[in-house]
Scaffold this motif. Structure first.
Motif, mmCIF file in Angstrom:
data_model
loop_
_atom_site.group_PDB
_atom_site.id
_atom_site.type_symbol
_atom_site.label_atom_id
_atom_site.label_comp_id
_atom_site.label_asym_id
_atom_site.label_seq_id
_atom_site.Cartn_x
_atom_site.Cartn_y
_atom_site.Cartn_z
ATOM 1 N N ARG A 1 0.775 -1.180 0.027
ATOM 2 C CA ARG A 1 -0.144 -0.077 -0.059
ATOM 3 C C ARG A 1 0.779 1.037 0.002
ATOM 4 O O ARG A 1 1.908 1.212 0.632
ATOM 5 C CB ARG A 1 -0.917 -0.041 1.249
ATOM 6 C CG ARG A 1 -1.766 1.307 1.325
ATOM 7 C CD ARG A 1 -2.751 1.144 2.454
ATOM 8 N NE ARG A 1 -3.412 2.557 2.403
ATOM 9 C CZ ARG A 1 -4.358 3.034 3.257
ATOM 10 N NH1 ARG A 1 -4.650 2.223 4.315
ATOM 11 N NH2 ARG A 1 -4.807 4.110 3.231
ATOM 12 N N GLU A 2 0.551 2.191 -0.718
ATOM 13 C CA GLU A 2 1.149 3.473 -0.597
ATOM 14 C C GLU A 2 0.146 4.649 -0.796
ATOM 15 O O GLU A 2 -0.425 4.780 -1.801
ATOM 16 C CB GLU A 2 2.135 3.537 -2.029
ATOM 17 C CG GLU A 2 2.970 4.848 -2.055
ATOM 18 C CD GLU A 2 3.769 5.261 -3.312
ATOM 19 O OE1 GLU A 2 3.542 4.098 -4.267
ATOM 20 O OE2 GLU A 2 4.622 6.164 -3.341
ATOM 21 N N GLY A 3 -0.276 4.998 0.281
ATOM 22 C CA GLY A 3 -1.400 6.119 0.672
ATOM 23 C C GLY A 3 -2.467 5.613 -0.003
ATOM 24 O O GLY A 3 -3.117 4.402 0.433
ATOM 25 N N GLN A 4 -3.047 6.283 -1.126
ATOM 26 C CA GLN A 4 -4.340 5.856 -1.805
ATOM 27 C C GLN A 4 -4.226 4.540 -2.723
ATOM 28 O O GLN A 4 -5.315 4.133 -3.101
ATOM 29 C CB GLN A 4 -5.059 7.165 -2.465
ATOM 30 C CG GLN A 4 -4.158 7.041 -4.025
ATOM 31 C CD GLN A 4 -3.886 8.398 -4.536
ATOM 32 O OE1 GLN A 4 -3.188 9.276 -4.095
ATOM 33 N NE2 GLN A 4 -4.997 8.977 -5.516
ATOM 34 N N PHE A 5 -3.140 4.032 -2.928
ATOM 35 C CA PHE A 5 -2.962 2.919 -3.871
ATOM 36 C C PHE A 5 -2.509 1.661 -2.810
ATOM 37 O O PHE A 5 -1.925 1.742 -2.115
ATOM 38 C CB PHE A 5 -1.716 3.053 -4.665
ATOM 39 C CG PHE A 5 -1.831 4.574 -5.535
ATOM 40 C CD1 PHE A 5 -2.916 4.710 -6.327
ATOM 41 C CD2 PHE A 5 -0.863 5.362 -5.228
ATOM 42 C CE1 PHE A 5 -3.172 5.966 -7.092
ATOM 43 C CE2 PHE A 5 -0.985 6.615 -5.948
ATOM 44 C CZ PHE A 5 -2.105 6.850 -6.914
ATOM 45 N N LEU A 6 -3.426 0.765 -3.537
ATOM 46 C CA LEU A 6 -3.213 -0.767 -2.830
ATOM 47 C C LEU A 6 -2.926 -1.670 -4.107
ATOM 48 O O LEU A 6 -3.646 -1.581 -5.263
ATOM 49 C CB LEU A 6 -4.559 -1.334 -2.148
ATOM 50 C CG LEU A 6 -4.552 -2.377 -1.666
ATOM 51 C CD1 LEU A 6 -3.624 -2.509 -0.154
ATOM 52 C CD2 LEU A 6 -6.053 -2.818 -0.985
#
Ligand SMILES: NC(=O)CC[C@H](N)C(=O)O
Length: 200
Positions: free
Chosen positions: A161-166
């Motif tokens: 996961r990177e902030g708003q991205f999975l």
């Protein structure tokens, strides 16, 4: 009700729609750019990333998808969808949406293991392990410093996961265990709360 789009150009679209509905959100099969506007979050399904890229170029989707991401809206890429999200692909392949600070290697579990199931623990999602279905799966060879590694299988990173991205290497929509989809919907819910605070 949250509106979750599933990019419907190619791949495992119906199965994701089933999982999204089971989690209590509305699932929208996205086939045109105009549909992006009504979405709270988007799933990029598994399938075949080079075919998907060709279809994305043909229908002019690349820039609208990047704009969707710039608005801060959450995106979940599974398998081929994970490949689309990566900033870098190994073996000198050209990257696609370049949204997540990860390097992804395609088809990395070898021919003899084209498809298999494994029990993996996913931090914050399934600490007690869940069944993951891998089909000609990629894995993440490098993750940037802001990327959270949520799961590994045989020492290889398979969920991030990177902030708003999975992103994940496997197909969460192919089992009845909807915990990873539910986790994504929670990310979308959080995004909506932040958006409402800024707007009010
Ligand atoms: N199940 C999948 O999505 C496989 C991904 C596929 N191997 C690709 O490179 O696009």
């Amino acid at each position: 009700m949250l509106k979750i789009g599933i990019l419907g150009l190619q791949g495992a679209v119906r199965e994701h729609a089933r999982a999204v509905k089971d989690c209590g959100a509305e699932a929208i099969d996205v086939k045109s750019i105009e549909q992006l506007e009504q979405l709270d979050g988007l799933i990029l399904p598994g399938g075949e990333s080079t075919t998907m890229r060709r279809l994305l170029d043909k229908s002019g989707f690349m820039e609208p998808l990047r704009a969707f991401a710039r608005e801060g809206k959450p995106i979940f890429g599974t398998c081929a969808g994970l490949i689309l999200l990566a900033k870098r692909l190994s073996n000198q392949e050209e990257a696609h949406l370049e949204l997540m600070d990860i390097t992804v290697e395609r088809n990395s579990f070898g021919r003899q293991r084209e498809s298999f199931e494994a029990e993996i623990a996913i931090a914050g999602v399934a600490e007690d392990k869940m069944t993951a279905v891998f089909i000609r799966a990629p894995h993440i060879t490098e993750a940037g410093e802001n990327v959270e590694v949520l799961a590994k299988y045989e020492g290889r990173i398979v969920t991030v996961r990177e902030g708003q991205f999975l992103g994940c290497s496997f197909h969460p929509e192919l089992t009845e265990d909807n915990r990873l989809t539910a986790y994504f919907l929670q990310m979308v819910e959080e995004y909506k709360m932040i958006e409402n605070k800024i707007c009010n």
